[in-house]
Structures are given as structure tokens and as C-alpha cells.
Design an enzyme around this catalytic site. Structure first.
Site, PDB file in Angstrom:
ATOM      1  CE  LYS A 189       7.233 -11.622  -7.086  1.00 54.55           C
ATOM      2  NZ  LYS A 189       6.750 -10.305  -7.573  1.00 54.55           N
ATOM      3  N   GLY A 241       5.095  -8.326   2.506  1.00 51.06           N
ATOM      4  CA  GLY A 241       3.959  -8.021   1.648  1.00 51.06           C
ATOM      5  C   GLY A 241       2.674  -8.152   2.429  1.00 51.06           C
ATOM      6  CB  SER A 242      -0.816  -8.522   1.370  1.00 53.56           C
ATOM      7  OG  SER A 242      -0.926  -9.823   0.829  1.00 53.56           O
ATOM      8  CB  THR A 243      -1.831 -10.092   6.419  1.00 56.59           C
ATOM      9  OG1 THR A 243      -1.302  -8.860   6.900  1.00 56.59           O
ATOM     10  CG2 THR A 243      -1.912 -11.077   7.566  1.00 56.59           C
ATOM     11  N   GLY A 246       1.157 -13.705   2.867  1.00 56.26           N
ATOM     12  CA  GLY A 246       2.068 -14.263   3.868  1.00 56.26           C
ATOM     13  C   GLY A 246       1.527 -15.550   4.456  1.00 56.26           C
ATOM     14  CD  GLU A 263       7.556  -5.759   7.512  1.00 58.30           C
ATOM     15  OE1 GLU A 263       8.204  -5.037   6.743  1.00 58.30           O
ATOM     16  OE2 GLU A 263       6.369  -5.535   7.848  1.00 58.30           O
ATOM     17  CB  CYS A 297       3.897  -2.668   6.678  1.00 53.91           C
ATOM     18  SG  CYS A 297       5.672  -2.389   6.654  1.00 53.91           S
ATOM     19  CD  GLU A 394      -1.520  -2.967   5.931  1.00 57.85           C
ATOM     20  OE1 GLU A 394      -1.678  -4.076   5.379  1.00 57.85           O
ATOM     21  OE2 GLU A 394      -0.423  -2.540   6.330  1.00 57.85           O
TER      22      GLU A 394
END
Lengths: 485, 312, 266
Positions: A189, A241-243, A246, A263, A297, A394
Site C-alpha cells: 500500500k 512511516g511515523s513512530t 509503528g 522503519e 526520516c 521530528e
């Protein structure tokens, strides 16, 4: 000390647009499942962030759509792909690599149009690396026993892959290439705001004659991603993607036994010593945070400058910012493109406002930002304290925070003082210090006297909350394999 | 006669109180930055402007053992009217010759505003005793040279005798009188970018009005990374002392595309203030016709052939 | 007299990216054709060409070398029909192509398998990298005519070496065809050189040549002891290659290992 003046446009470079005629966009795309295009039941519009022009209508995949895609991937795995000799799998991947090289310009233009990054980057970085990634992993497909001697490596099954919007095609290649090389089939996706190069990639699969169902592409937002993560038919999830997302995925998969790699975000420290190669360090700092508008990132977003070189370095940095050209992503002279989405722009603006409020000093070079679309000027904050939000969170935008240090010990302590650990930079001409710093920095990638360098042979991934698992190199195969030992 | 003080080996020479730090250059990053600037796409009006600037800053050069008054007379005519069929094409900045041809050039260029530059100091090798090199300069100035292009002593530089290199620049500058001084580093012999930066700062400390890459007699000459390295040193001098030193790229620049790339380097490193013959020169010979062909192509839309442009 | 008269091919040497005749002017008959017969001086010229080309090939990125070898596979695939007539048939050609593709995939991976950092007992960073040995002479086997040649010639190339290959004396035509595929595949001139001719003229020259770093005696046909003795004069690496084998250790046979130390400290 001279006054900082922007370099005026006495010699105005004329517009140098890369023609977009090379791309043929369909008005409407479905989902690519089992080698065919499925008509989507729900859709949304994807835009060009440079001016909000609608580019195409694409599908918002439902749970049913995801289920069909996973089913197609399972069928393809069971009916041929998993038993195909590695050397034959390799040849499919080599074909894909070569076709991407042939059609590189077409993809680069589409990437810049849909994502906002300068054509200079998509043409010179994203596309070459994406093709190289397929070429590299093609070569591993029939050599797995050398990468993992005595472990009897074999494919996991169906991999569900969710990728971000900052390097859409490159992230696709980082996911699909190793997965296929190891004998898996895939449901991928792309990010909600950047579906188009993934959809065009399906045409490359057609030209490469990849068997149907080996790669399936479904488009949609977080709901589609959630459906993929939760599907029982998926054996492994790979997420970049974003923490926050995740962590949500990791919680969701708890107890399921599904393999996972993540990641996530970063807040990299870029450490500059007083014996650095000064002008080249400035280039590296600029590249570290303004490459791809800072939507990276591993961006060098925290600049740690040794106090003994602080003034000359910051002066040069500000001067250098005045030569950055912000503008139309399709103009070959553009250095900094558009912010990817309204949502991301708002996030950047909010964090920058917090920087001002908390007391940091802001500098932005004069630049004429276009009226339509999503734009943010390159920004530097000085007099930043470690506790400020701009030094902790971030930002994922073209915003640099500058802090100081006195000794290598102090630099290491401050650099590591974050929940993140994706990357770090070190600038010094002293070899032993490079190695000393590299040994101590808690980051998955350490760049010395360079920054933002990627290669398919070089493993990439984070420590701590920046994620786990590595992509690239021999190590990038491991997440896609089962072993007896 | 200015003498830099003798110092123990290993110390940098404290030549000017505020000389920028010599430091080191990362070659990989420097070359990448130069390559990135070389990718700027300069089209249409911007291209025409750049090509005309390139002509206006050209030092049209002939430095051969076989040069004769006839050759230099023809070159001078070309310098005044590069394209006889197009009077809008500007004249070049200067003509650059060996001392024996200075007077021919002066005669032909009288009243045109085009300068006569002469090479001196035992060009191109510089491997002669200092008094002889200085006398060479005095004689060239007496013969009428407006500008002197000297070479540094690379033998002295590469064996670490920086004081001698500095000293010769100082003496030559004095011998120049009103003539303006360009100091040629011969970057192709210096080996590393670190050395190029050091030699640039040394030459500027000694009194150079211009720093120049090469004699044009060896390769490599004016590569983009070397030019960038020197321009950054020039910028550092300006940032720290306010003094503007000029830059001349010479050697190996044969095509318009290269000339434009060099101009981009200057534009994005030093800014538009340096884009003038007082602070920028391109040393070239065959480049001029390539520029004329490109200009005509821009104006007519049609690719050109060499037959339509006079050799001199 | 019916039908069209075909234009017959001239079978020449392949040196430095070009197709010269032997400087001796000699040919010999093999497989029904006149084929150039390389002399000692041709061998000398081939070594010179290889030496000149090798540094550039070694300095190319591993990725680039992999792509060039992959393109060689593309070129052979395109001529598969012609190659099939010069060896045992289509299957041998396909195995040869697939073997080249297999080896092409090793260029950017072998260093991770045979090199790496070494955990020495002290504050030093220590790492080992493989590097090409330089110029490699290869005596190709008689059988299989194409696969054997490919099996011996490609592994040294993967690592960045330049090759001077001596074709099979009995079955040289496949080697000439391979030279033509190499010439059209972006392999820089001089990286691969192919000499046809009498083995006895050329093999001792290469075995004793002081500027050849390694020699593969696969096709030595009974004279390997004499050649090994000659090779000792400049301590050549001697490889007794097999005609049908596929392994990364075939590449490693033509690599040197360099180990570097550097202190770790503030």
C-alpha cells in the site's frame, strides 16, 4: 563581518521546466490485484502539492479489496512463485530493474508532480537508486545459501508492506525487491498522498511479465493499512512511516507471531567539529536537512556545532541558504520543492511557531514562495535548548535546530539523548575521531564527512524508537526469510 | 623587500593578521558540489546574457613560441569585433600575449578600451632565479602591458618554501607599478585541493589583484572543482577583510557549456558583484567561436557550422 | 548454382576491444574455417591491453560491473541461435547465459561475504577488503566449447580483473563469437582479450610473462607442470580451474585481500 545579503537575481535563471508530456496519466486508477485492475468501490482524488491540481482519481481500498489482494498473493505464492528456482526469480527482478532504467525520466517526472520533490532529486537520486535496488536484490535471489550458510533459508509467504510519501518509488523498491528475491509475494500500500508512481509501476510489472498475484498494489489511507496489518493471511508486515503508527502496529501484532520490521522517525544529530572541512561541512548540513524539503526520516535536524567554530559556520550556513532555489518541482533548477500535503505543512508551521515561542532565534532567507500549493521556506533556529520541542520532536520539514557543544564526550551524550536512533553525522578531518564517534553514537547509520548517502549494498535502519530491522545489504534479506537454524 | 619571518617547520605562515584559516578541503564533497552547480539549466535570455558576459570577460589568448606580429594583429582584430556580421556582439576584456608581442597588441588595440595582458616571470615554468623573473615583469610593464599574469614558483611551494613563494608575489606586485597583477597557481601541478586553497591564500596575501588557475600549458587546468575551491578562498578573504580579489579561469575551457558552468560557480559562490571584467576573466582562445556559434543559434534557432565564423 | 552466396566471416583475434589479425600473419584451420593463429607477440600485446584497461575496470563501481556483465548476457541471448551452432546446442547456450547472470549478481555482494571488519584486541578499526589481483591469463578448456570458456573467463571479471583468454585450439569458433558479444556489450576495450591459435605457441608466453598476475590452467591439456614452473618466476597465483563449476570461490581465487588498520580515539 559583512551584512548578510541574499544573492540578488541580477542574473535570473530562466525557467527550465522538465516537460510533463512524457507521463501519460489515466484519469482513474483501480487496485492492481492478481495481475488485473479491480474497479474500486470507494475513491479519492490525488493532487499535485505544488498547486493542488487534481491529478487522478484512485481507489480507497476496503477490507474486501485488501482481502482479495491477500488472496491473490497467497495463490501466487502457493501456485508457482515459491517453487520457482531462485535464478528464474532473479531474472524477473533484473527485468524490472532494466525497465525502470529505461523509463526513469517518465517516473521521475511523475514522482515530482505527485510528491513535490525537485526533479533534480527524483531524476538523480530516487530513480537511479530504485533501479539499483532491484538490480542488487535480483542477484541475491539464487544465492541465499551464501548469505545464510547452514540455515536453509526459505520464503516467509505473503508480505504486507506499507510505505511513506517521502520517497514513494524508492520505498517501494526497498520493500518489493528483497521480498521477491527471497521468494515471497507481496501486497503493498503506497502512502495516501503519493499513489501514482506505485500505480505506474504496475505497468513495469506487465512489461516484465511478472506472474499475476506476485505483486499486488492497493491504494488508500490508514484504514487500508490497518486492514492489511490485521489480515490473517499476511505472514509478515513491513512498515515505514511515523513512530506513532509503528507502535500501534507493533501493539496490534502482539501475540500473532507475525514477523515485523519497522522503519520509523528520527531526530538525527549532525555533529560538526572545529577541524572540519568547513565549506564542505556546510554543504553537508544543507543537504542533511533541506534535501527533499527535510521530509527524510534520517534528516540531520539537530546540528551540534563545536563552540570554537560556531560563528564562522553559522554565518556561512545562513549565506548558503540564500542561494537555495525554492520553487516548481518540475523546474530543473529548483533545489527545494513543495511540502507534500496541507497536513504536513500545518504540522511544520505548528512546530516552528513553538520554536519562536520557546525562545529560539529564527532565520529564513528571503524567497518568493508561490501562492498556490504547499510551501515552506528553509529555516534555521539558533540558540536552541535541548528541551525545546523543535529539538525533541521530528518536524519532517526544512527546519534546522542549531545547538553547541565543547568536547567530543559532550557531543556524544547530547546526540544520544533522544528516544530516536536512526542516523547521525560527524564532520572532522581527524580519522581516529570519526571512528571514536561512530563507535559511540547510538544510531543505525553514521555518516562521516557526508550525509544522506544511500546504496542498495548498505544496510539502513534504526536503533531504539527509530525502528528495528535493516533494509539494504545482505542483512536486508533476513526479514523476508524463515530459517531452520 | 618584504620578507616573511622564518618559522619552525609545521607552523602556518602568519601572513596577514586576519587571513582566513587554511584548513582542509574534502575532495569528494567539493567535487560533488561543483557537479551539482554544473547541472544548472541556463536557457533562453539567461543563456544569452551569460554568453555575452563570457565574451566581455574573455582574455583572448595566444601564447605560442610561433607567435608573430601578424598572428597577434589578427587576434587583436578578432578581439575588437569577434563577429564582423553582428555589431551587437561586445568586445573582449583583454588580449593576452608573450612580452615580445606587447607592442603589436598595444598598437592594434589603441583607443578600444581592451587591455593588453602579458605573461611574465619565466612563464610557464617559473623555474628561474627571482631577480630575472622580476626583471621580466619590469620589462613587460615598460613595453606597455596593462596587466601582468605571473606564475608562482611551484618547485618552492611543493618543497614547503612558502616564504619564497610569498616573497616573489610581493616583489612582482611592486614591479607591476600601475599594472594589475594576476597570479597563476598552476593548479594542475599542486596535487590536492588543500594545496590549491593554501596557494590561493598565499597569493592573495602577497598582493594579487586576481588569482588564476593555470598557464593553459598542462592538464588538468581550470576544472570546476578547482575553480570552486579558489572561489571559496576568495569569498573567505572578502568576508573577513572586505577586500575583493578577482578570479581568472584559464585552460581547458573550449565549449560554451563549460564557460556557462564556470559563471554559475561564480554567481552562486560570490554573487553578481563578481560577474564583471574587473573581477572575473576567462582565459581562452577557441572558446570564443563556440560562444559565437551558440549565440547565433539562440538568435536564429538553427545549429551552426564552423565555416561561418572567422578564425581570426 | 542456385540460391544466394553467403558472405563468409573472417575469424580474428580480439585484443584491446579491436579485432586484429595475428601480427605473424598466420592462420590455422579449425572447425572448417581459417582462424587467426596468435603468436607470442600477440600474447604480449594482449597483456599490454589488459594491463592498460584493468585499473579503469577495477575502479568502476561494483554495480556498474554487474550491469556490464548482465548486458553481456543480453547480447548472448540475442545471438543464442548462432552460439547454439558452435557448441553442443541450445541448452549449453542457455546454461552459459544463466551462469553469466549468476556471476553478474556477485559483483556487489562478495565483499560482504568474504570481507568485513575484524575485531582486533586493541583500539583500532580493522577491516579487510577484497581487491582484484590484476591481469589474469586463462587457458580455456576444449569442452564444453562455450560453457567451459564462460565458466573460466567470467569469474575473474567479476572481481575487477582483466583477462587474456586462450581459446580451445580445437573448438575456437565459440570463443570468437563470444568476443563479438563482448565487443557489443559495454565491456571496456582490453578488459577481455581472446586469442585463438596453437596452444603451444602462446601458453608458455603467458605463463612466464612477468606482468601477468594469475593463470588459470583449466585447458592446459597435460602441460600444466611446465607452465606452473614458469609461473613461479613472478609468483603468479595458479588456479587449476574446472570446466563446469559455479561458485563465489571461483571469483575469490582471483582476488587479493587487503587489511587496513586505523586507531579509534578522540
Amino acid at each position: 563581518m559583512t551584512d548578510l545579503q541574499p544573492i540578488p537575481d541580477d542574473w535570473t535563471y530562466a525557467p527550465a521546466p522538465e516537460s510533463r508530456e512524457i507521463v501519460t496519466l489515466q484519469p482513474r486508477y483501480g487496485h492492481f490485484v492478481g495481475g488485473e485492475w479491480l474497479e474500486p468501490s470507494e475513491t479519492y482524488e490525488t493532487l499535485a502539492p505544488r498547486d493542488e491540481e487534481p491529478l487522478a482519481v484512485v481507489g480507497q481500498a476496503t477490507e474486501e479489496d485488501v482481502d482479495r489482494a491477500v488472496g491473490a498473493a497467497r495463490d501466487a505464492f502457493a501456485n508457482g512463485w515459491s517453487t520457482l528456482p531462485g535464478s528464474e526469480r532473479a531474472k524477473y527482478l533484473f527485468r524490472i530493474a532494466r525497465i525502470l532504467q529505461e523509463r526513469a525520466r517518465e517516473f521521475a517526472v511523475l514522482e515530482s508532480l505527485n510528491g513535490g520533490k525537485p526533479i533534480k532529486e527524483s531524476r538523480d537520486v530516487d530513480l537511479p537508486l530504485a533501479a539499483a535496488h532491484f538490480f542488487y536484490y535480483a542477484g541475491w535471489a539464487d544465492k541465499l545459501e551464501y548469505a545464510f550458510p547452514n540455515r536453509q533459508p526459505r520464503a516467509v509467504g505473503v508480505a504486507g508492506q506499507i510505505i511513506p510519501w517521502n520517497f514513494p518509488l524508492l520505498m517501494l523498491s526497498w520493500k518489493i525487491a528483497p521480498a521477491l528475491a527471497c521468494g515471497n509475494t507481496v501486497v503493498l500500500k503506497p502512502a495516501e498522498t503519493t499513489p501514482l508512481t506505485a500505480l505506474l509501476f504496475c505497468d513495469v510489472l506487465r512489461q516484465a511479465e511478472l506472474p499475476p498475484g506476485v505483486v499486488n498494489i492497493v491504494t488508500g489511507d490508514g484504514r487500508t493499512g490497518a486492514a492489511l496489518v490485521e489480515h490473517d493471511g499476511v505472514d509478515k508486515i513491513a512498515f515505514t512511516g511515523s513512530t506513532d503508527v509503528g507502535k500501534a502496529i507493533q501493539r496490534r501484532l502482539a501475540g500473532t507471531g507475525k514477523k515485523l520490521t519497522l522503519e520509523l522517525g528520527g531526530k538525527a544529530a549532525n555533529v560538526v567539529f572545529d577541524d572540519c572541512a568547513l565549506d564542505q561541512a556546510v554543504e553537508g548540513i544543507v543537504n542533511g536537512i533541506y534535501f527533499n524539503q527535510g521530509h527524510v526520516c534520517c534528516a540531520g535536524s539537530r546540528l551540534f556545532v563545536q563552540e570554537s567554530i560556531y560563528e564562522p559556520l553559522v554565518e556561512k550556513l545562513k549565506q548558503r541558504l540564500t542561494t537555495l532555489r525554492v520553487g516548481d518541482p518540475l523546474d530543473k533548477n529548483t533545489d527545494v520543492g513543495a511540502i507534500n500535503s496541507r497536513m504536513q505543512l500545518e504540522k511544520i508551521e505548528e512546530l516552528v511557531a513553538s520554536g519562536r515561542e520557546e525562545g529560539a532565534d529564527i532565520y529564513q532567507p528571503p524567497c518568493r514562495l508561490p501562492e498556490k500549493g504547499y510551501w515552506f521556506a528553509p529555516t534555521v533556529f539558533t540558540n536552541v535548548a535541548q528541551s525545546y520541542r523543535i529539538a525533541q520532536e521530528e518536524i519532517f520539514g526544512p527546519v534546522l535546530s542549531v545547538l553547541t557543544f565543547r568536547t567530543p564526550e559532550e557531543a556524544v551524550e547530547k546526540a544520544n539523548n533522544t528516544p530516536y536512533g536512526l542516523s547521525a553525522g560527524v564532520w572532522t578531518e581527524k580519522g581516529s575521531r570519526i571512528l571514536w564517534m561512530a563507535q559511540r553514537l547510538r544510531a543505525g547509520v553514521v555518516w562521516a564527512n557526508t550525509f544522506n548517502r544511500f546504496d542498495p549494498t548498505s544496510p539502513f535502519g534504526g536503533y531504539k524508537e527509530s525502528g528495528f530491522g535493516r533494509e539494504g545489504g545482505l542483512h536486508g534479506l533476513e526479514p523476508y526469510l524463515e530459517f531452520d537454524a | 623587500m618584504a620578507q616573511a619571518p622564518a618559522l619552525p617547520s609545521g607552523f602556518e605562515l602568519p601572513l596577514e593578521s586576519r587571513l582566513p584559516r587554511i584548513g582542509s578541503i574534502d575532495a569528494v564533497a567539493l567535487e560533488e558540489r561543483a557537479a551539482s552547480l554544473a547541472k544548472r539549466s541556463i536557457k533562453r535570455d539567461a543563456k544569452v546574457w551569460a554568453l555575452e558576459l563570457a565574451i566581455r570577460t574573455t582574455d583572448l589568448t595566444t601564447l605560442e613560441g610561433s607567435d608573430t606580429p601578424g598572428k597577434v594583429a589578427a587576434l587583436s582584430s578578432k578581439a575588437i569585433r569577434p563577429d564582423p556580421s553582428d555589431p551587437t556582439i561586445p568586445s573582449v576584456a583583454a588580449v593576452c600575449v608573450y612580452p615580445n608581442l606587447i607592442q603589436t597588441a598595444k598598437q592594434r588595440l589603441r583607443g578600444t578600451g581592451i587591455k593588453v595582458a602579458a605573461v611574465a616571470t619565466g612563464f610557464p615554468s617559473g623555474q628561474y632565479p627571482t631577480p630575472i623573473k622580476v626583471a621580466d615583469v619590469r620589462s613587460a610593464v615598460e613595453l606597455g602591458a596593462d596587466e601582468i599574469d605571473m606564475v608562482i614558483d611551484r618547485g618552492a611551494f611543493l618543497s614547503g618554501r612558502y616564504a619564497k613563494v610569498y616573497d616573489e608575489v610581493v616583489q612582482v606586485k611592486e614591479a607591476c607599478g600601475d599594472a594589475h597583477l594576476k597570479v597563476i597557481l598552476e593548479t594542475g601541478e599542486l596535487g590536492t585541493y588543500d594545496n590549491v586553497r593554501r596557494a590561493t591564500l598565499l597569493a592573495i596575501a602577497g598582493g594579487a589583484d586576481f588569482v588564476k588557475t593555470s598557464t593553459g600549458k598542462i592538464n588538468p587546468a581550470a576544472t570546476l572543482p578547482v575553480a570552486l575551491c579558489m572561489l571559496e578562498a576568495v569569498r573567505d578573504v572578502y568576508d573577513q577583510t572586505g577586500r575583493r580579489v578577482g578570479f581568472k579561469a584559464a585552460g581547458g575551457i573550449r565549449q560554451s557549456k563549460q564557460a556557462i558552468q564556470h559563471l554559475v560557480l561564480v554567481h552562486e559562490t560570490l554573487g553578481p558583484d563578481w560577474l564583471t571584467p574587473d573581477l572575473y576573466r576567462l582565459g581562452a582562445s577557441s572558446l570564443l567561436n563556440d560562444i559565437l556559434m551558440q549565440l547565433r543559434k539562440q538568435k536564429t534557432g538553427v545549429y551552426q557550422g564552423a565555416d561561418y565564423f572567422t578564425l581570426d | 548454382m542456385t540460391g544466394r552466396l553467403p558472405v563468409k566471416k573472417t575469424y580474428k583475434l580480439f585484443i584491446g576491444g579491436a579485432f586484429p589479425r595475428s601480427e605473424s600473419g598466420r592462420t590455422y584451420e579449425a572447425e572448417g574455417q581459417n582462424v587467426a593463429s596468435a603468436s607470442r607477440k600477440d600474447a604480449r600485446d594482449a597483456v599490454k591491453a589488459a594491463r592498460a584497461a584493468q585499473p579503469g575496470w577495477a575502479k568502476a563501481t561494483a554495480y556498474n560491473r554487474g550491469q556490464v556483465l548482465y548486458r553481456l548476457a543480453e547480447m548472448i541471448e540475442a545471438r543464442a541461435g548462432e552460439f547454439a551452432e558452435l557448441c553442443s546446442g541450445r541448452e549449453e547456450v542457455e546454461r552459459s547465459i544463466d551462469r553469466i547472470v549468476w556471476y553478474a549478481g556477485w559483483t556487489d555482494k562478495l565483499a560482504q561475504v568474504i570481507g568485513g571488519s575484524n575485531p582486533v584486541a586493541g583500539p583500532y578499526f580493522n577491516f579487510t577488503v577484497p581487491e582484484p589481483t590484476g591481469v589474469v591469463a586463462v587457458l580455456a578448456p576444449d569442452e564444453p566449447a562455450l560453457l567451459g570458456l564462460v565458466t573460466r573467463v567470467v569469474p575473474p571479471l567479476v572481481g575487477g580483473n582483466a583477462v587474456v583468454a586462450v581459446a580451445s585450439e580445437l573448438r575456437p569458433l565459440a570463443a570468437v563469437e563470444l568476443a563479438e558479444a563482448v565487443a557489443t556489450s559495454d565491456v571496456p576495450g582490453g578488459v577481455v582479450n581472446i586469442l585463438t591459435g596453437r596452444r603451444g605457441d602462446v601458453a608458455p608466453t603467458l605463463a612466464s610473462h612477468m606482468d601477468v598476475n594469475a593463470i588459470d590452467l583449466c585447458g592446459a591439456n597435460g602441460v600444466s607442470t611446465e607452465l606452473e614452473e614458469l609461473a613461479a618466476d613472478n609468483v603468479k597465483r595458479v588456479v587449476r580451474g574446472r570446466a563446469d563449476v559455479q561458485s563465489p570461490w571461483e571469483i575469490a581465487d582471483f582476488l587479493e585481500l587487503k587489511t587496513v588498520w586505523h586507531p579509534i580515539g578522540q
